[in-house]
Design a protein around this motif. Structure first.
Motif, PDB file in Angstrom:
ATOM      1  N   SER A   1       0.811  -1.215   0.000  1.00 17.12           N
ATOM      2  CA  SER A   1       0.000   0.000   0.000  1.00 17.12           C
ATOM      3  C   SER A   1       0.843   1.263   0.000  1.00 17.12           C
ATOM      4  O   SER A   1       0.357   2.347  -0.281  1.00 17.12           O
ATOM      5  CB  SER A   1      -0.937   0.004   1.211  1.00 17.12           C
ATOM      6  OG  SER A   1      -0.192  -0.054   2.419  1.00 17.12           O
ATOM      7  N   GLY A   2       2.116   1.136   0.295  1.00 22.69           N
ATOM      8  CA  GLY A   2       3.008   2.287   0.227  1.00 22.69           C
ATOM      9  C   GLY A   2       3.186   2.796  -1.185  1.00 22.69           C
ATOM     10  O   GLY A   2       3.701   3.899  -1.389  1.00 22.69           O
ATOM     11  N   SER A   3       2.750   2.011  -2.165  1.00 24.64           N
ATOM     12  CA  SER A   3       2.847   2.458  -3.556  1.00 24.64           C
ATOM     13  C   SER A   3       1.805   3.508  -3.885  1.00 24.64           C
ATOM     14  O   SER A   3       1.863   4.126  -4.944  1.00 24.64           O
ATOM     15  CB  SER A   3       2.689   1.263  -4.502  1.00 24.64           C
ATOM     16  OG  SER A   3       3.749   0.342  -4.347  1.00 24.64           O
ATOM     17  N   LEU A   4       0.827   3.710  -2.984  1.00 26.76           N
ATOM     18  CA  LEU A   4      -0.237   4.687  -3.210  1.00 26.76           C
ATOM     19  C   LEU A   4      -0.138   5.808  -2.192  1.00 26.76           C
ATOM     20  O   LEU A   4       0.210   5.577  -1.035  1.00 26.76           O
ATOM     21  CB  LEU A   4      -1.615   4.019  -3.103  1.00 26.76           C
ATOM     22  CG  LEU A   4      -1.877   2.864  -4.071  1.00 26.76           C
ATOM     23  CD1 LEU A   4      -3.265   2.274  -3.815  1.00 26.76           C
ATOM     24  CD2 LEU A   4      -1.749   3.316  -5.526  1.00 26.76           C
ATOM     25  N   ALA A   5      -0.449   7.043  -2.620  1.00 26.93           N
ATOM     26  CA  ALA A   5      -0.370   8.206  -1.741  1.00 26.93           C
ATOM     27  C   ALA A   5      -1.538   9.151  -2.034  1.00 26.93           C
ATOM     28  O   ALA A   5      -2.206   9.042  -3.064  1.00 26.93           O
ATOM     29  CB  ALA A   5       0.965   8.922  -1.931  1.00 26.93           C
ATOM     30  N   ASN A   6      -1.756  10.078  -1.103  1.00 24.67           N
ATOM     31  CA  ASN A   6      -2.816  11.086  -1.258  1.00 24.67           C
ATOM     32  C   ASN A   6      -4.157  10.437  -1.634  1.00 24.67           C
ATOM     33  O   ASN A   6      -4.755  10.746  -2.674  1.00 24.67           O
ATOM     34  CB  ASN A   6      -2.419  12.121  -2.310  1.00 24.67           C
ATOM     35  CG  ASN A   6      -1.214  12.937  -1.883  1.00 24.67           C
ATOM     36  OD1 ASN A   6      -1.065  13.250  -0.690  1.00 24.67           O
ATOM     37  ND2 ASN A   6      -0.342  13.258  -2.832  1.00 24.67           N
ATOM     38  N   ILE A   7      -4.607   9.554  -0.763  1.00 21.14           N
ATOM     39  CA  ILE A   7      -5.896   8.890  -0.998  1.00 21.14           C
ATOM     40  C   ILE A   7      -7.006   9.904  -0.709  1.00 21.14           C
ATOM     41  O   ILE A   7      -7.013  10.573   0.336  1.00 21.14           O
ATOM     42  CB  ILE A   7      -6.046   7.655  -0.079  1.00 21.14           C
ATOM     43  CG1 ILE A   7      -4.872   6.686  -0.301  1.00 21.14           C
ATOM     44  CG2 ILE A   7      -7.366   6.957  -0.342  1.00 21.14           C
ATOM     45  CD1 ILE A   7      -3.715   6.891   0.634  1.00 21.14           C
ATOM     46  N   LYS A   8      -7.960  10.020  -1.642  1.00 11.77           N
ATOM     47  CA  LYS A   8      -9.014  11.025  -1.532  1.00 11.77           C
ATOM     48  C   LYS A   8     -10.384  10.381  -1.752  1.00 11.77           C
ATOM     49  O   LYS A   8     -10.525   9.453  -2.552  1.00 11.77           O
ATOM     50  CB  LYS A   8      -8.800  12.141  -2.552  1.00 11.77           C
ATOM     51  CG  LYS A   8      -7.515  12.933  -2.348  1.00 11.77           C
ATOM     52  CD  LYS A   8      -7.360  14.029  -3.396  1.00 11.77           C
ATOM     53  CE  LYS A   8      -6.078  14.831  -3.153  1.00 11.77           C
ATOM     54  NZ  LYS A   8      -5.901  15.923  -4.150  1.00 11.77           N
TER      55      LYS A   8
ATOM     56  N   TYR B   1       8.793   6.016  -9.323  1.00  8.94           N
ATOM     57  CA  TYR B   1       9.739   4.897  -9.387  1.00  8.94           C
ATOM     58  C   TYR B   1      10.775   5.048  -8.288  1.00  8.94           C
ATOM     59  O   TYR B   1      11.297   6.119  -8.043  1.00  8.94           O
ATOM     60  CB  TYR B   1      10.411   4.882 -10.759  1.00  8.94           C
ATOM     61  CG  TYR B   1      11.495   3.857 -10.894  1.00  8.94           C
ATOM     62  CD1 TYR B   1      11.206   2.484 -10.869  1.00  8.94           C
ATOM     63  CD2 TYR B   1      12.831   4.248 -11.041  1.00  8.94           C
ATOM     64  CE1 TYR B   1      12.212   1.538 -10.995  1.00  8.94           C
ATOM     65  CE2 TYR B   1      13.841   3.297 -11.168  1.00  8.94           C
ATOM     66  CZ  TYR B   1      13.519   1.944 -11.132  1.00  8.94           C
ATOM     67  OH  TYR B   1      14.523   1.013 -11.253  1.00  8.94           O
ATOM     68  N   GLY B   2      11.013   3.971  -7.612  1.00 15.12           N
ATOM     69  CA  GLY B   2      11.925   3.974  -6.479  1.00 15.12           C
ATOM     70  C   GLY B   2      11.182   3.888  -5.171  1.00 15.12           C
ATOM     71  O   GLY B   2      11.706   3.366  -4.193  1.00 15.12           O
ATOM     72  N   SER B   3       9.941   4.411  -5.155  1.00 12.68           N
ATOM     73  CA  SER B   3       9.119   4.331  -3.944  1.00 12.68           C
ATOM     74  C   SER B   3       8.004   3.315  -4.086  1.00 12.68           C
ATOM     75  O   SER B   3       7.523   2.762  -3.089  1.00 12.68           O
ATOM     76  CB  SER B   3       8.512   5.709  -3.619  1.00 12.68           C
ATOM     77  OG  SER B   3       9.523   6.649  -3.354  1.00 12.68           O
ATOM     78  N   ALA B   4       7.571   3.072  -5.336  1.00 10.92           N
ATOM     79  CA  ALA B   4       6.503   2.123  -5.574  1.00 10.92           C
ATOM     80  C   ALA B   4       7.068   0.751  -5.902  1.00 10.92           C
ATOM     81  O   ALA B   4       8.205   0.620  -6.339  1.00 10.92           O
ATOM     82  CB  ALA B   4       5.617   2.604  -6.725  1.00 10.92           C
ATOM     83  N   VAL B   5       6.265  -0.275  -5.665  1.00 12.48           N
ATOM     84  CA  VAL B   5       6.673  -1.652  -5.929  1.00 12.48           C
ATOM     85  C   VAL B   5       6.075  -2.081  -7.267  1.00 12.48           C
ATOM     86  O   VAL B   5       4.851  -2.089  -7.423  1.00 12.48           O
ATOM     87  CB  VAL B   5       6.206  -2.584  -4.806  1.00 12.48           C
ATOM     88  CG1 VAL B   5       6.542  -4.043  -5.133  1.00 12.48           C
ATOM     89  CG2 VAL B   5       6.825  -2.161  -3.481  1.00 12.48           C
ATOM     90  N   SER B   6       6.945  -2.420  -8.223  1.00 21.64           N
ATOM     91  CA  SER B   6       6.468  -2.844  -9.527  1.00 21.64           C
ATOM     92  C   SER B   6       5.816  -4.220  -9.428  1.00 21.64           C
ATOM     93  O   SER B   6       6.313  -5.116  -8.750  1.00 21.64           O
ATOM     94  CB  SER B   6       7.626  -2.904 -10.520  1.00 21.64           C
ATOM     95  OG  SER B   6       7.149  -3.245 -11.798  1.00 21.64           O
TER      96      SER B   6
END
Length: 511
Positions: A382-389, A442-447
């Motif tokens: 879930s760290g691959s997603l940010a700013n959930i609205k 890229y680098g923060s998200a998991v492919s």
């Protein structure tokens, strides 16, 4: 020359365009039955005699008090007993002179009753005619020529009563345990509706309506569950027009009646309908009507005919009104919306991507207020997603917009939104919740990470009824989005703009 011939005047007789047609009220007094135009041509013309024939076609009855009027004033003497299909000659002397080039109107009236005073029965028919006159029934005032008036016939009139009827308004559904009347504490709740229909004979004035607790329903007493009972007409709810004074505290006696004096009285045209809706507030301590039962019944009315002043509701006929159900609280059902995105791919760095859409449907009992919504990401990435609205993007009630933002999912892959102000969902309305998020770079998200967002259960939402104030146990069914896979990039295949189209020549190796 040949000399000059001077002609005497003429009299033209015809049925007036506004001669009565349709229905007349049984028992009506001095009711217009026919009108005739008399036009004088060439010279002033005196009308000496008018010959009127009344044909009571159904039963050959004798009517009462036949009268002739000219231009609104009675002429001749009243015919106390109007014999059927017999000429009645009204002798006018020198009272009626019609100036040349003008039209005078004769109107015939009578009581819609037999000579003995008994009202004519419904569906009898009446035709009033002018019989052809004899020489001298009219006279030219210059030439002194005797004229013979022609015959003319009025319209066929049908006798109808003005008695009104009252019945349950079938266009308003009975309440059920699924679609209740309202919840405890609800105000201005419609708990019944009836239709008043005037008889086709005449308009009626309604001055009083009586409704009552249905005595056949022994398990509930209406007055012990409701207060502020009132009658309204027109649009639903508070915008409708009150037609009687509110009765605040109601009797808890089983079968009690409630009498409403209408101020002002209501006038219903002949044959027309008038809808009366019944509204009341549900007591906060109401404990009955958990199952569907008849709430109120129509008991009686007071009304008179506009033309006859006769009692327009001589025989009371009790009619059950709608079933009533009082719910303890409202309801909310949460499901996936049909427009939720299909399974797809997300590219790292994209922003504002729609991940799921959910429907929040409020039941019929009351408006509901949502204060907390918890969204779960079923992946371990879930760290691959940010700013959930969260967005409310359904405009059924004219509102939409951003409900809240959370920067990231928690370590347990949930995002809990404590809404700054309650998200209100009106009863019988469905609002759509749209869940969006940014994809980390890229680098923060998991492919290759697969993300499915959902509202897992009713434990993940907090709702209260707006009127009952009661916490609602929501029904959550497949409130889940579809899998969205995150990649550094993705390939999109599409038809090239240079792809051949149209016609081609048969042959080998053609594109």
């Amino acid at each position: 020359g040949d000399g000059t011939n001077i002609n005497n005047g003429t009299l033209t007789i015809s049925r007036a365009a506004n001669s009565p047609a349709g229905n007349v009220a049984s028992g009506g007094l001095d009711i217009p039955l026919a009108r005739f135009d008399y036009r004088a041509n060439g010279e002033d013309i005196k009308v000496v005699n008018v010959r009127v024939s009344m044909n009571e076609e159904s039963s050959d009855l004798t009517l009462n008090d036949g009268k002739l009027y000219f231009n609104g004033s009675q002429v001749g003497t009243t015919d106390d007993s109007v014999a059927d299909a017999t000429d009645n000659v009204f002798s006018l002397g020198n009272t009626v002179i019609i100036p040349a080039g003008t039209t005078g109107v004769f109107e015939y009236r009578a009581n819609i009753e037999e000579a003995a005073g008994t009202d004519l029965a419904a569906d009898q028919t009446i035709v009033v005619s002018l019989s052809a006159g004899t020489s001298g029934d009219a006279t030219g005032q210059v030439s002194l020529t005797s004229l013979t008036p022609s015959a003319s016939s009025g319209q066929t009139l049908t006798v109808k009563t003005g008695t009104l009827s009252v019945a349950k308004n079938t266009s308003v559904a009975d309440a059920t345990t699924v679609n209740s009347s309202g919840v405890v504490g609800a105000i201005n709740t419609r708990i019944g509706s009836m239709v008043i229909t005037a008889g086709s004979g005449e308009a009626v004035n309604v001055t009083q309506l009586i409704v009552g607790d249905d005595p056949a329903t022994a398990t509930s007493d209406f007055g012990g569950q409701f207060q502020n009972l009132t009658l309204r007409n027109g649009a639903l709810g508070a915008t409708s027009t009150p037609i009687a004074t509110v009765q605040g505290t109601l009797s808890s006696t089983e079968g009690a009646d409630y009498t409403f004096s209408l101020s002002p009285s209501i006038t219903i045209p002949a044959g027309a309908q008038y809808v009366v809706d019944l509204y009341a507030d549900i007591l906060t301590g109401a404990t009955l009507y958990a199952a569907a039962e008849v709430g109120l019944e129509f008991v009686s009315a007071s009304a008179t005919g506009v033309s006859t002043s006769a009692n327009a509701y001589p025989t009371a006929t009790v009619a059950d009104l709608q079933n009533v159900v009082i719910a303890s609280a409202g309801s909310l059902t949460i499901t996936a919306n049909a427009s939720t995105p299909v399974a797809g791919q997300l590219v790292m760095g994209e922003t504002g991507q729609t991940l799921a859409t959910l429907d929040f449907a409020a039941g019929s009992a009351e408006n509901v207020n949502v204060s907390v919504i918890t969204i779960t990401d079923t992946s371990s990435f879930s760290g691959s997603l940010a700013n959930i609205k969260l967005y409310s993007n359904n405009t059924a009630d004219g509102t939409s917009g951003l409900l809240g933002t959370i920067s990231s999912f928690s370590s347990s892959d949930v995002a809990t939104f404590n809404l700054a102000s309650d998200w209100s969902i009106p009863k019988n309305i469905t609002k759509t919740l749209t869940i969006k998020a940014d994809v980390s770079a890229y680098g923060s998200a998991v492919s290759g990470g697969s993300h499915t967002l959902n509202l897992a259960s009713n434990a993940n939402v907090t709702t209260r009824g707006s009127q009952s104030g009661t916490a609602i146990t929501e029904t959550v069914t497949t409130a889940t989005g579809t899998a969205q896979n995150v990649y550094r990039t993705k390939v999109i295949a599409d038809k090239a703009t240079s792809s051949p189209s149209g016609s081609g020549v048969a042959g080998a190796a053609q594109d």
